[in-house]
Design a protein around this motif. Sequence first.
Motif, PDB file in Angstrom:
ATOM      1  N   UNK A 148       0.853  -1.182   0.000  1.00 10.63           N
ATOM      2  CA  UNK A 148       0.000   0.000   0.000  1.00 10.63           C
ATOM      3  C   UNK A 148       0.888   1.230   0.000  1.00 10.63           C
ATOM      4  N   UNK A 149       0.651   2.133  -0.952  1.00 13.61           N
ATOM      5  CA  UNK A 149       1.457   3.354  -1.069  1.00 13.61           C
ATOM      6  C   UNK A 149       0.533   4.552  -1.221  1.00 13.61           C
ATOM      7  N   UNK A 150       0.861   5.635  -0.534  1.00 14.59           N
ATOM      8  CA  UNK A 150       0.072   6.872  -0.580  1.00 14.59           C
ATOM      9  C   UNK A 150       0.998   8.051  -0.826  1.00 14.59           C
ATOM     10  N   UNK A 151       0.449   9.057  -1.512  1.00 12.12           N
ATOM     11  CA  UNK A 151       1.177  10.309  -1.770  1.00 12.12           C
ATOM     12  C   UNK A 151       0.215  11.470  -1.561  1.00 12.12           C
ATOM     13  N   UNK A 152       0.586  12.390  -0.693  1.00 12.35           N
ATOM     14  CA  UNK A 152      -0.257  13.540  -0.358  1.00 12.35           C
ATOM     15  C   UNK A 152       0.491  14.827  -0.689  1.00 12.35           C
ATOM     16  N   UNK A 153      -0.105  15.645  -1.544  1.00  7.57           N
ATOM     17  CA  UNK A 153       0.504  16.918  -1.935  1.00  7.57           C
ATOM     18  C   UNK A 153       0.123  17.982  -0.902  1.00  7.57           C
ATOM     19  N   UNK A 154       1.128  18.513  -0.223  1.00  7.62           N
ATOM     20  CA  UNK A 154       0.908  19.514   0.829  1.00  7.62           C
ATOM     21  C   UNK A 154       1.599  20.828   0.464  1.00  7.62           C
ATOM     22  N   UNK A 155       1.742  21.091  -0.832  1.00  5.94           N
ATOM     23  CA  UNK A 155       2.403  22.325  -1.255  1.00  5.94           C
ATOM     24  C   UNK A 155       1.654  23.551  -0.751  1.00  5.94           C
ATOM     25  N   UNK A 156       0.328  23.539  -0.899  1.00  9.72           N
ATOM     26  CA  UNK A 156      -0.469  24.670  -0.422  1.00  9.72           C
ATOM     27  C   UNK A 156      -0.335  24.885   1.068  1.00  9.72           C
ATOM     28  N   UNK A 157      -0.294  23.797   1.819  1.00 13.45           N
ATOM     29  CA  UNK A 157      -0.144  23.921   3.270  1.00 13.45           C
ATOM     30  C   UNK A 157       1.228  24.484   3.629  1.00 13.45           C
ATOM     31  N   UNK A 158       2.261  24.044   2.926  1.00 14.13           N
ATOM     32  CA  UNK A 158       3.606  24.559   3.193  1.00 14.13           C
ATOM     33  C   UNK A 158       3.683  26.052   2.900  1.00 14.13           C
ATOM     34  N   UNK A 159       3.118  26.477   1.752  1.00 13.51           N
ATOM     35  CA  UNK A 159       3.140  27.895   1.392  1.00 13.51           C
ATOM     36  C   UNK A 159       2.349  28.715   2.409  1.00 13.51           C
ATOM     37  N   UNK A 160       1.213  28.197   2.850  1.00 12.03           N
ATOM     38  CA  UNK A 160       0.398  28.916   3.827  1.00 12.03           C
ATOM     39  C   UNK A 160       1.145  29.070   5.149  1.00 12.03           C
ATOM     40  N   UNK A 161       1.801  28.021   5.599  1.00 12.77           N
ATOM     41  CA  UNK A 161       2.540  28.103   6.862  1.00 12.77           C
ATOM     42  C   UNK A 161       3.701  29.084   6.745  1.00 12.77           C
ATOM     43  N   UNK A 162       4.403  29.062   5.619  1.00 13.33           N
ATOM     44  CA  UNK A 162       5.504  30.011   5.443  1.00 13.33           C
ATOM     45  C   UNK A 162       5.004  31.454   5.439  1.00 13.33           C
ATOM     46  N   UNK A 163       3.865  31.700   4.785  1.00 19.06           N
ATOM     47  CA  UNK A 163       3.305  33.049   4.773  1.00 19.06           C
ATOM     48  C   UNK A 163       2.891  33.487   6.169  1.00 19.06           C
ATOM     49  N   UNK A 164       2.268  32.597   6.914  1.00 19.39           N
ATOM     50  CA  UNK A 164       1.852  32.947   8.263  1.00 19.39           C
ATOM     51  C   UNK A 164       3.057  33.181   9.171  1.00 19.39           C
ATOM     52  N   UNK A 165       4.133  32.436   8.946  1.00 19.95           N
ATOM     53  CA  UNK A 165       5.346  32.649   9.745  1.00 19.95           C
ATOM     54  C   UNK A 165       5.927  34.034   9.480  1.00 19.95           C
ATOM     55  N   UNK A 166       5.972  34.418   8.192  1.00 21.37           N
ATOM     56  CA  UNK A 166       6.491  35.750   7.862  1.00 21.37           C
ATOM     57  C   UNK A 166       5.632  36.845   8.487  1.00 21.37           C
ATOM     58  N   UNK A 167       4.307  36.690   8.419  1.00 21.41           N
ATOM     59  CA  UNK A 167       3.416  37.687   9.013  1.00 21.41           C
ATOM     60  C   UNK A 167       3.580  37.745  10.526  1.00 21.41           C
ATOM     61  N   UNK A 168       3.705  36.576  11.149  1.00 22.61           N
ATOM     62  CA  UNK A 168       3.832  36.543  12.599  1.00 22.61           C
ATOM     63  C   UNK A 168       5.161  37.138  13.054  1.00 22.61           C
ATOM     64  N   UNK A 169       6.218  36.912  12.308  1.00 26.37           N
ATOM     65  CA  UNK A 169       7.510  37.507  12.657  1.00 26.37           C
ATOM     66  C   UNK A 169       7.455  39.027  12.558  1.00 26.37           C
TER      67      UNK A 169
END
Length: 315
Positions: A148-169
């Motif tokens: 059993x193999x799975x692949x989950x694309x989390x590019x949007x989540x990564x970009x969102x977290x990076x943006x929120x980190x920049x705003x929070x800083x």
Amino acid sequence: MRARRTFAALFLIASLGIAGCGASDTSSGAGAADDKAQSDRKPAAEAAAEAAGGSAADAKAPAKDPVSVLPTHIIRTAELNVEVKDAPKALADARAAVQSAGGHVAGESTERIDDTHVTSRVVLRVPQEKYDSVLAELAGSGKLLSRKADAEDVTGQVVDVESRIATQRASVARVRALMDRAAKLSDVVTLEGQLSSRQAQLESLLAQQASLKDRTTLATITLMLSERENKDPKKEDDDPGFLDALGGGWDALVATGRWIAVAVGAVAPFAAVFVLLYAVWRWVVRPRLAKHRVPGPAAATAPLTPYPAPGPDQD
């Protein structure tokens, strides 16, 4: 007359010479003008050609999409169930394959079931670029039972977290700047509370970013290794024979003797204590009691010595 002809001829020759010089000057000036016009037209033409070539090249070149150039972040997981002849050896091979690929073992458990076969479960972390090759190698180490193999694309989540980190800083930096300019104690206390809250949110976002980076950088493979269960080929006979009965009787005799020995061993301490107490009573306590025994009623009422009977002369 003759002088007039001579003068006329000289005048004609001079006129023709002057006309030739003017024509040559005119032709040379026209040629220079034409050369200048051509030289002026050449850079313009070349500029137009270069502009046309550049525009054509730009038209042929595909337009760059700002979204398509972003790196993709994918979480890959896989589960393998493989039947092998020797589980410890297959487990060692799996460790070596993962380490050679630049990964590591995240967890491992081995269990022996009914003393017949061994099962192992190991969690492996491998780099994304070596994921397919390692997965194929592990699947080919024995008989593949399930995959059993799975692949989950989390590019949007990564970009969102990076943006929120920049705003929070930036928000934390603004609060710190306000604290530097604050003059009242109440303002400082309020700003410290705001700073603590925003720093906590920033640390939470940084933890999410680290987790996403770990899961997108290293793929996770859960490998189950199991040995084939060994079955006893010997079949028991339905009717026991003489040797079976003799062996059973001997086993029963040995077991009985063993239990008797256990019982004797359990009773021996109590028997030893009882014998010791009896010996003390028989040879120590009882003689002393006999010496100090008080006389009974029979001894107290012993017969008195009789006096002689009075005679006739005695009153």
